[in-house]
Design a protein around this motif. Structure first.
Motif, PDB file in Angstrom:
ATOM      1  N   THR A 122      -6.378 -10.512  11.454  1.00 30.04           N
ATOM      2  CA  THR A 122      -6.187 -11.952  11.316  1.00 30.04           C
ATOM      3  C   THR A 122      -6.318 -12.403   9.861  1.00 30.04           C
ATOM      4  OG1 THR A 122      -8.525 -12.426  11.774  1.00 30.04           O
ATOM      5  CG2 THR A 122      -7.018 -12.412  13.665  1.00 30.04           C
ATOM      6  N   ASP A 123      -6.882 -11.551   9.007  1.00 29.15           N
ATOM      7  CA  ASP A 123      -7.032 -11.883   7.587  1.00 29.15           C
ATOM      8  C   ASP A 123      -5.801 -11.530   6.752  1.00 29.15           C
ATOM      9  OD1 ASP A 123      -9.684 -12.707   8.067  1.00 29.15           O
ATOM     10  OD2 ASP A 123     -10.417 -10.656   7.830  1.00 29.15           O
ATOM     11  N   TYR A 124      -4.855 -10.771   7.312  1.00 31.02           N
ATOM     12  CA  TYR A 124      -3.716 -10.264   6.544  1.00 31.02           C
ATOM     13  C   TYR A 124      -2.835 -11.360   5.966  1.00 31.02           C
ATOM     14  CZ  TYR A 124      -4.513  -5.547   8.504  1.00 31.02           C
ATOM     15  OH  TYR A 124      -5.034  -4.337   8.866  1.00 31.02           O
ATOM     16  N   ALA A 125      -2.470 -12.352   6.755  1.00 30.32           N
ATOM     17  CA  ALA A 125      -1.532 -13.388   6.300  1.00 30.32           C
ATOM     18  C   ALA A 125      -2.065 -14.107   5.062  1.00 30.32           C
ATOM     19  CB  ALA A 125      -1.242 -14.379   7.418  1.00 30.32           C
ATOM     20  N   GLY A 126      -3.305 -14.539   5.114  1.00 35.95           N
ATOM     21  CA  GLY A 126      -3.906 -15.204   3.965  1.00 35.95           C
ATOM     22  C   GLY A 126      -4.025 -14.283   2.767  1.00 35.95           C
ATOM     23  N   MET A 127      -4.299 -13.011   3.038  1.00 36.19           N
ATOM     24  CA  MET A 127      -4.420 -12.030   1.963  1.00 36.19           C
ATOM     25  C   MET A 127      -3.074 -11.820   1.271  1.00 36.19           C
ATOM     26  SD  MET A 127      -6.985 -10.320   0.795  1.00 36.19           S
ATOM     27  CE  MET A 127      -8.047 -10.374   2.223  1.00 36.19           C
ATOM     28  N   PHE A 128      -2.021 -11.659   2.055  1.00 36.29           N
ATOM     29  CA  PHE A 128      -0.691 -11.455   1.473  1.00 36.29           C
ATOM     30  C   PHE A 128      -0.248 -12.663   0.661  1.00 36.29           C
ATOM     31  CE2 PHE A 128       0.270  -8.243   5.030  1.00 36.29           C
ATOM     32  CZ  PHE A 128      -0.151  -7.185   4.235  1.00 36.29           C
ATOM     33  N   GLN A 129      -0.600 -13.848   1.116  1.00 34.99           N
ATOM     34  CA  GLN A 129      -0.259 -15.058   0.367  1.00 34.99           C
ATOM     35  C   GLN A 129      -0.948 -15.057  -0.997  1.00 34.99           C
ATOM     36  OE1 GLN A 129      -0.951 -18.652   2.531  1.00 34.99           O
ATOM     37  NE2 GLN A 129      -0.204 -19.961   0.896  1.00 34.99           N
ATOM     38  N   GLU A 130      -2.226 -14.697  -1.035  1.00 31.57           N
ATOM     39  CA  GLU A 130      -2.969 -14.659  -2.299  1.00 31.57           C
ATOM     40  C   GLU A 130      -2.468 -13.535  -3.212  1.00 31.57           C
ATOM     41  OE1 GLU A 130      -4.987 -16.836  -3.461  1.00 31.57           O
ATOM     42  OE2 GLU A 130      -5.374 -17.989  -1.652  1.00 31.57           O
ATOM     43  N   LEU A 131      -2.027 -12.429  -2.626  1.00 34.27           N
ATOM     44  CA  LEU A 131      -1.563 -11.285  -3.416  1.00 34.27           C
ATOM     45  C   LEU A 131      -0.254 -11.575  -4.155  1.00 34.27           C
ATOM     46  CD1 LEU A 131      -2.372  -8.371  -0.956  1.00 34.27           C
ATOM     47  CD2 LEU A 131      -3.305  -8.665  -3.268  1.00 34.27           C
ATOM     48  N   GLN A 132       0.541 -12.519  -3.669  1.00 31.60           N
ATOM     49  CA  GLN A 132       1.847 -12.785  -4.266  1.00 31.60           C
ATOM     50  C   GLN A 132       1.779 -13.190  -5.728  1.00 31.60           C
ATOM     51  OE1 GLN A 132       3.925 -15.484  -1.689  1.00 31.60           O
ATOM     52  NE2 GLN A 132       4.434 -13.870  -0.242  1.00 31.60           N
TER      53      GLN A 132
ATOM     54  N   GLU B 202      -1.831   0.293   5.182  1.00 31.29           N
ATOM     55  CA  GLU B 202      -0.574   0.672   5.832  1.00 31.29           C
ATOM     56  C   GLU B 202       0.421  -0.492   5.850  1.00 31.29           C
ATOM     57  OE1 GLU B 202      -1.704   2.209   9.649  1.00 31.29           O
ATOM     58  OE2 GLU B 202      -2.369   4.117   8.790  1.00 31.29           O
ATOM     59  N   GLU B 203      -0.070  -1.711   6.005  1.00 30.97           N
ATOM     60  CA  GLU B 203       0.820  -2.872   5.991  1.00 30.97           C
ATOM     61  C   GLU B 203       1.045  -3.413   4.589  1.00 30.97           C
ATOM     62  OE1 GLU B 203       0.583  -5.848   8.937  1.00 30.97           O
ATOM     63  OE2 GLU B 203      -0.319  -4.493  10.425  1.00 30.97           O
ATOM     64  N   ALA B 204       0.092  -3.186   3.703  1.00 31.07           N
ATOM     65  CA  ALA B 204       0.212  -3.701   2.335  1.00 31.07           C
ATOM     66  C   ALA B 204       1.201  -2.895   1.496  1.00 31.07           C
ATOM     67  CB  ALA B 204      -1.154  -3.708   1.654  1.00 31.07           C
ATOM     68  N   GLU B 205       1.303  -1.599   1.750  1.00 34.00           N
ATOM     69  CA  GLU B 205       2.211  -0.762   0.956  1.00 34.00           C
ATOM     70  C   GLU B 205       3.644  -1.288   0.967  1.00 34.00           C
ATOM     71  OE1 GLU B 205       4.129   3.676   1.102  1.00 34.00           O
ATOM     72  OE2 GLU B 205       2.076   3.462   1.798  1.00 34.00           O
ATOM     73  N   PRO B 206       4.264  -1.498   2.142  1.00 29.60           N
ATOM     74  CA  PRO B 206       5.628  -2.040   2.123  1.00 29.60           C
ATOM     75  C   PRO B 206       5.689  -3.460   1.562  1.00 29.60           C
ATOM     76  CG  PRO B 206       4.855  -1.797   4.388  1.00 29.60           C
ATOM     77  CD  PRO B 206       3.832  -1.173   3.498  1.00 29.60           C
ATOM     78  N   PHE B 207       4.615  -4.239   1.743  1.00 25.66           N
ATOM     79  CA  PHE B 207       4.582  -5.600   1.200  1.00 25.66           C
ATOM     80  C   PHE B 207       4.719  -5.571  -0.319  1.00 25.66           C
ATOM     81  CE2 PHE B 207       2.109  -9.026  -0.737  1.00 25.66           C
ATOM     82  CZ  PHE B 207       2.759 -10.142  -0.235  1.00 25.66           C
ATOM     83  N   PHE B 208       3.958  -4.717  -0.980  1.00 22.11           N
ATOM     84  CA  PHE B 208       4.034  -4.610  -2.439  1.00 22.11           C
ATOM     85  C   PHE B 208       5.410  -4.127  -2.880  1.00 22.11           C
ATOM     86  CE2 PHE B 208      -0.680  -4.425  -2.216  1.00 22.11           C
ATOM     87  CZ  PHE B 208      -0.959  -5.414  -3.134  1.00 22.11           C
TER      88      PHE B 208
ATOM     89  N   ASN C 169      -4.307   7.016  -4.472  1.00 25.94           N
ATOM     90  CA  ASN C 169      -3.062   7.446  -3.823  1.00 25.94           C
ATOM     91  C   ASN C 169      -2.309   6.268  -3.219  1.00 25.94           C
ATOM     92  OD1 ASN C 169      -3.316  10.167  -4.463  1.00 25.94           O
ATOM     93  ND2 ASN C 169      -4.559  10.576  -2.655  1.00 25.94           N
ATOM     94  N   PHE C 170      -3.038   5.325  -2.641  1.00 21.17           N
ATOM     95  CA  PHE C 170      -2.401   4.116  -2.130  1.00 21.17           C
ATOM     96  C   PHE C 170      -1.659   3.393  -3.258  1.00 21.17           C
ATOM     97  CE2 PHE C 170      -2.973  -0.536  -1.990  1.00 21.17           C
ATOM     98  CZ  PHE C 170      -2.018  -0.841  -1.031  1.00 21.17           C
ATOM     99  N   CYS C 171      -2.310   3.264  -4.402  1.00 14.59           N
ATOM    100  CA  CYS C 171      -1.698   2.575  -5.538  1.00 14.59           C
ATOM    101  C   CYS C 171      -0.416   3.266  -5.984  1.00 14.59           C
ATOM    102  CB  CYS C 171      -2.680   2.481  -6.705  1.00 14.59           C
ATOM    103  SG  CYS C 171      -4.037   1.336  -6.423  1.00 14.59           S
ATOM    104  N   GLN C 172      -0.440   4.589  -6.022  1.00 16.21           N
ATOM    105  CA  GLN C 172       0.764   5.328  -6.417  1.00 16.21           C
ATOM    106  C   GLN C 172       1.901   5.075  -5.442  1.00 16.21           C
ATOM    107  OE1 GLN C 172      -0.719   9.364  -6.697  1.00 16.21           O
ATOM    108  NE2 GLN C 172      -0.756   9.238  -8.938  1.00 16.21           N
ATOM    109  N   ARG C 173       1.616   5.119  -4.159  1.00 17.87           N
ATOM    110  CA  ARG C 173       2.655   4.913  -3.146  1.00 17.87           C
ATOM    111  C   ARG C 173       3.185   3.486  -3.138  1.00 17.87           C
ATOM    112  NH1 ARG C 173       3.496   8.465   1.185  1.00 17.87           N
ATOM    113  NH2 ARG C 173       3.986   6.632   2.426  1.00 17.87           N
ATOM    114  N   ALA C 174       2.304   2.516  -3.403  1.00 18.00           N
ATOM    115  CA  ALA C 174       2.686   1.103  -3.348  1.00 18.00           C
ATOM    116  C   ALA C 174       3.201   0.577  -4.686  1.00 18.00           C
ATOM    117  CB  ALA C 174       1.500   0.265  -2.879  1.00 18.00           C
ATOM    118  N   GLY C 175       3.168   1.399  -5.722  1.00  8.12           N
ATOM    119  CA  GLY C 175       3.652   0.964  -7.032  1.00  8.12           C
ATOM    120  C   GLY C 175       2.693   0.041  -7.761  1.00  8.12           C
ATOM    121  N   ILE C 176       1.422   0.127  -7.408  1.00  2.00           N
ATOM    122  CA  ILE C 176       0.394  -0.719  -8.020  1.00  2.00           C
ATOM    123  C   ILE C 176      -0.217   0.017  -9.206  1.00  2.00           C
ATOM    124  CG2 ILE C 176      -1.822  -1.849  -7.595  1.00  2.00           C
ATOM    125  CD1 ILE C 176      -1.039  -1.957  -4.642  1.00  2.00           C
TER     126      ILE C 176
END
Length: 135
Positions: free
Chosen positions: A41-51, A76-82, A114-121
């Motif tokens: 339930t925290d994902y939507a607000g998190m993705f908004q702040e990450l933009q 797992e959901e943040a990787e494609p988002f980034f 490793n997450f950062c490498q995969r997500a381009g962060i």
């Protein structure tokens, strides 16, 4: 410049992770936002702040030599988002554990790297803090 502090502790209050995030905020300039990540339930607000975040600081406990499961699910959901949004913030990690040595957090740091490498962060490194609830 916006820095997003993400408290990844599943505890509702009085966690070492929330203490470390609050303490680190004292040394950062610019806009500072702190969010809690405990479940989906925290994902939507998190993705908004990450933009529009230039920097992200993850603060989390070590669980069985790795990430808490809810953080792994978020990754797992943040990787494609980034990737889909072309976001490349700088990411730091502050991990704490109940052992005396902070080096116990090394495996957790490798997973975040490793997450950062995969997500381009842009992985900027992290710090492992021992002592747990003694904080």
């Amino acid at each position: 410049m916006k820095t997003l502090f993400i408290n990844c502790s599943p505890k509702k209050s009085f966690s070492a992770s929330s203490y470390l995030a609050a303490f680190q905020r004292l040394f950062v300039k610019g806009e500072k936002v702190t969010k809690k990540l405990r479940n989906k339930t925290d994902y939507a607000g998190m993705f908004q702040e990450l933009q529009d975040a230039d920097t992200v600081v993850l603060c989390m406990p070590l669980y069985v030599d790795g990430l808490p499961s809810h953080v792994l699910a978020f990754f797992e959901e943040a990787e494609p988002f980034f990737l889909e949004n072309g976001l490349r913030p700088n990411l730091y990690c502050i991990a704490n554990n109940g052992f005396i040595e902070g080096r116990q957090n090394e495996s957790l740091m490798r997973v975040v790297e490793n997450f950062c490498q995969r997500a381009g962060i842009n992985w900027q490194g992290g710090v492992g803090i021992g002592g747990g609830v003694m904080l």
